[in-house]
Design a protein around this motif. Sequence first.
Motif, PDB file in Angstrom:
ATOM      1  N   SER A 158       0.829  -1.208   0.000  1.00  0.00           N
ATOM      2  CA  SER A 158       0.000   0.000   0.000  1.00  0.00           C
ATOM      3  C   SER A 158       0.867   1.263   0.000  1.00  0.00           C
ATOM      4  O   SER A 158       0.525   2.260  -0.638  1.00  0.00           O
ATOM      5  CB  SER A 158      -0.966   0.008   1.192  1.00  0.00           C
ATOM      6  OG  SER A 158      -0.271   0.042   2.413  1.00  0.00           O
ATOM      7  N   ARG A 159       2.003   1.209   0.670  1.00  0.00           N
ATOM      8  CA  ARG A 159       2.938   2.346   0.648  1.00  0.00           C
ATOM      9  C   ARG A 159       3.531   2.521  -0.753  1.00  0.00           C
ATOM     10  O   ARG A 159       3.713   3.629  -1.216  1.00  0.00           O
ATOM     11  CB  ARG A 159       4.060   2.152   1.663  1.00  0.00           C
ATOM     12  CG  ARG A 159       3.633   2.403   3.079  1.00  0.00           C
ATOM     13  CD  ARG A 159       4.809   2.123   4.015  1.00  0.00           C
ATOM     14  NE  ARG A 159       4.445   2.446   5.364  1.00  0.00           N
ATOM     15  CZ  ARG A 159       4.923   3.481   6.040  1.00  0.00           C
ATOM     16  NH1 ARG A 159       5.818   4.273   5.488  1.00  0.00           N
ATOM     17  NH2 ARG A 159       4.541   3.728   7.263  1.00  0.00           N
ATOM     18  N   LYS A 160       3.815   1.400  -1.402  1.00  0.00           N
ATOM     19  CA  LYS A 160       4.380   1.440  -2.749  1.00  0.00           C
ATOM     20  C   LYS A 160       3.387   2.068  -3.724  1.00  0.00           C
ATOM     21  O   LYS A 160       3.746   2.943  -4.523  1.00  0.00           O
ATOM     22  CB  LYS A 160       4.733   0.011  -3.178  1.00  0.00           C
ATOM     23  CG  LYS A 160       5.313  -0.117  -4.547  1.00  0.00           C
ATOM     24  CD  LYS A 160       6.750   0.253  -4.536  1.00  0.00           C
ATOM     25  CE  LYS A 160       7.488  -0.513  -5.585  1.00  0.00           C
ATOM     26  NZ  LYS A 160       8.889  -0.188  -5.579  1.00  0.00           N
ATOM     27  N   ILE A 161       2.126   1.637  -3.648  1.00  0.00           N
ATOM     28  CA  ILE A 161       1.081   2.189  -4.525  1.00  0.00           C
ATOM     29  C   ILE A 161       0.941   3.685  -4.288  1.00  0.00           C
ATOM     30  O   ILE A 161       0.879   4.478  -5.235  1.00  0.00           O
ATOM     31  CB  ILE A 161      -0.263   1.456  -4.302  1.00  0.00           C
ATOM     32  CG1 ILE A 161      -0.169   0.024  -4.829  1.00  0.00           C
ATOM     33  CG2 ILE A 161      -1.411   2.207  -4.964  1.00  0.00           C
ATOM     34  CD1 ILE A 161      -1.319  -0.870  -4.404  1.00  0.00           C
ATOM     35  N   ILE A 172       1.800   9.382  -5.697  1.00  0.00           N
ATOM     36  CA  ILE A 172       2.288  10.704  -5.283  1.00  0.00           C
ATOM     37  C   ILE A 172       3.361  11.205  -6.241  1.00  0.00           C
ATOM     38  O   ILE A 172       3.301  12.343  -6.715  1.00  0.00           O
ATOM     39  CB  ILE A 172       2.812  10.661  -3.833  1.00  0.00           C
ATOM     40  CG1 ILE A 172       1.667  10.469  -2.853  1.00  0.00           C
ATOM     41  CG2 ILE A 172       3.608  11.920  -3.502  1.00  0.00           C
ATOM     42  CD1 ILE A 172       2.104  10.122  -1.434  1.00  0.00           C
ATOM     43  N   SER A 173       4.353  10.359  -6.540  1.00  0.00           N
ATOM     44  CA  SER A 173       5.444  10.810  -7.412  1.00  0.00           C
ATOM     45  C   SER A 173       4.967  11.066  -8.838  1.00  0.00           C
ATOM     46  O   SER A 173       5.444  12.000  -9.491  1.00  0.00           O
ATOM     47  CB  SER A 173       6.611   9.821  -7.382  1.00  0.00           C
ATOM     48  OG  SER A 173       6.194   8.533  -7.749  1.00  0.00           O
ATOM     49  N   ILE A 184      10.284   6.289 -11.333  1.00  0.00           N
ATOM     50  CA  ILE A 184      10.937   5.198 -12.064  1.00  0.00           C
ATOM     51  C   ILE A 184      11.573   4.207 -11.100  1.00  0.00           C
ATOM     52  O   ILE A 184      11.476   2.990 -11.285  1.00  0.00           O
ATOM     53  CB  ILE A 184      11.967   5.758 -13.077  1.00  0.00           C
ATOM     54  CG1 ILE A 184      11.217   6.492 -14.199  1.00  0.00           C
ATOM     55  CG2 ILE A 184      12.854   4.651 -13.634  1.00  0.00           C
ATOM     56  CD1 ILE A 184      12.100   7.301 -15.110  1.00  0.00           C
ATOM     57  N   LYS A 185      12.197   4.717 -10.036  1.00  0.00           N
ATOM     58  CA  LYS A 185      12.786   3.816  -9.039  1.00  0.00           C
ATOM     59  C   LYS A 185      11.702   2.974  -8.368  1.00  0.00           C
ATOM     60  O   LYS A 185      11.909   1.792  -8.107  1.00  0.00           O
ATOM     61  CB  LYS A 185      13.568   4.607  -8.003  1.00  0.00           C
ATOM     62  CG  LYS A 185      14.892   5.121  -8.521  1.00  0.00           C
ATOM     63  CD  LYS A 185      15.660   5.858  -7.455  1.00  0.00           C
ATOM     64  CE  LYS A 185      17.010   6.304  -7.980  1.00  0.00           C
ATOM     65  NZ  LYS A 185      17.814   6.977  -6.951  1.00  0.00           N
ATOM     66  N   ASN A 186      10.556   3.571  -8.087  1.00  0.00           N
ATOM     67  CA  ASN A 186       9.461   2.817  -7.477  1.00  0.00           C
ATOM     68  C   ASN A 186       8.903   1.763  -8.424  1.00  0.00           C
ATOM     69  O   ASN A 186       8.478   0.697  -7.989  1.00  0.00           O
ATOM     70  CB  ASN A 186       8.339   3.752  -7.015  1.00  0.00           C
ATOM     71  CG  ASN A 186       8.597   4.302  -5.638  1.00  0.00           C
ATOM     72  OD1 ASN A 186       8.945   3.568  -4.723  1.00  0.00           O
ATOM     73  ND2 ASN A 186       8.436   5.595  -5.489  1.00  0.00           N
ATOM     74  N   LEU A 187       8.892   2.072  -9.712  1.00  0.00           N
ATOM     75  CA  LEU A 187       8.350   1.124 -10.685  1.00  0.00           C
ATOM     76  C   LEU A 187       9.327  -0.005 -11.026  1.00  0.00           C
ATOM     77  O   LEU A 187       8.906  -1.083 -11.446  1.00  0.00           O
ATOM     78  CB  LEU A 187       7.940   1.850 -11.971  1.00  0.00           C
ATOM     79  CG  LEU A 187       6.757   2.816 -11.845  1.00  0.00           C
ATOM     80  CD1 LEU A 187       6.556   3.586 -13.140  1.00  0.00           C
ATOM     81  CD2 LEU A 187       5.483   2.069 -11.447  1.00  0.00           C
ATOM     82  N   VAL A 242      10.503   0.742  -1.570  1.00  0.00           N
ATOM     83  CA  VAL A 242       9.629   1.906  -1.658  1.00  0.00           C
ATOM     84  C   VAL A 242      10.512   3.147  -1.558  1.00  0.00           C
ATOM     85  O   VAL A 242      11.224   3.318  -0.571  1.00  0.00           O
ATOM     86  CB  VAL A 242       8.577   1.916  -0.525  1.00  0.00           C
ATOM     87  CG1 VAL A 242       7.705   3.153  -0.626  1.00  0.00           C
ATOM     88  CG2 VAL A 242       7.732   0.662  -0.563  1.00  0.00           C
ATOM     89  N   TYR A 243      10.485   3.982  -2.586  1.00  0.00           N
ATOM     90  CA  TYR A 243      11.276   5.206  -2.609  1.00  0.00           C
ATOM     91  C   TYR A 243      10.376   6.400  -2.339  1.00  0.00           C
ATOM     92  O   TYR A 243       9.357   6.579  -2.990  1.00  0.00           O
ATOM     93  CB  TYR A 243      11.961   5.390  -3.973  1.00  0.00           C
ATOM     94  CG  TYR A 243      13.140   4.491  -4.179  1.00  0.00           C
ATOM     95  CD1 TYR A 243      14.420   4.931  -3.874  1.00  0.00           C
ATOM     96  CD2 TYR A 243      12.980   3.192  -4.648  1.00  0.00           C
ATOM     97  CE1 TYR A 243      15.516   4.106  -4.050  1.00  0.00           C
ATOM     98  CE2 TYR A 243      14.067   2.358  -4.828  1.00  0.00           C
ATOM     99  CZ  TYR A 243      15.332   2.819  -4.532  1.00  0.00           C
ATOM    100  OH  TYR A 243      16.414   2.001  -4.703  1.00  0.00           O
TER     101      TYR A 243
END
Length: 177
Positions: free
Chosen positions: A87-90, A95-96, A154-157, A162-163
């Motif tokens: 959920s934090r990742k989503i 947000i980014s 991009i880092k998150n994807l 989780v960035y």
Amino acid sequence: MKLLNLIDKAICRIEKVLLTYGIILMSVILIANVLSRLIFKNSIVFAEEVGRYLIIIVTFIGMSHVARIDKHVKVAAFYDSRKTKKSRKILAVMISSVTSATLFWLAYITFRYMMTAVLSGRVSPALGIPVYIVIGVVTLGILFTAIQYLVILIKNLTSDEVYIGRFPESEAIEEVK
């Protein structure tokens, strides 16, 4: 990803130089102006204008830098209340992506405004420098910040971590401790 890291490093160097010299120059000029008023009862003509422009430069270039290192003021109650990594990742991706898209749009708007300033030929009153230069720095700061959030997206994807800034969330939490 290598190209992205290369661009990120170049932007980081530009930010550090502009922030370092901008703050030092602003301090020197404004302190000199205060001393000039106290000692000679006369202000340095261009000091306030230079100080104002340097504050603008430091603010908008600094905006990109604090986004990179995740030290900006933010309301994180909703994000922090998420218990699972997924959920934090989503939320981090949402947000980014929204922030990056919004900042790219703002960079476009300020670029268009800068072009109208170029066509108008406006100059500053004390120094006579073209106003579009200052507007260009604002555009650059917004663009750099948009790129930072794009890098975070991009880092998150592309990563399992989780960035929320330049570093994974786990490293950012360790840094605070």
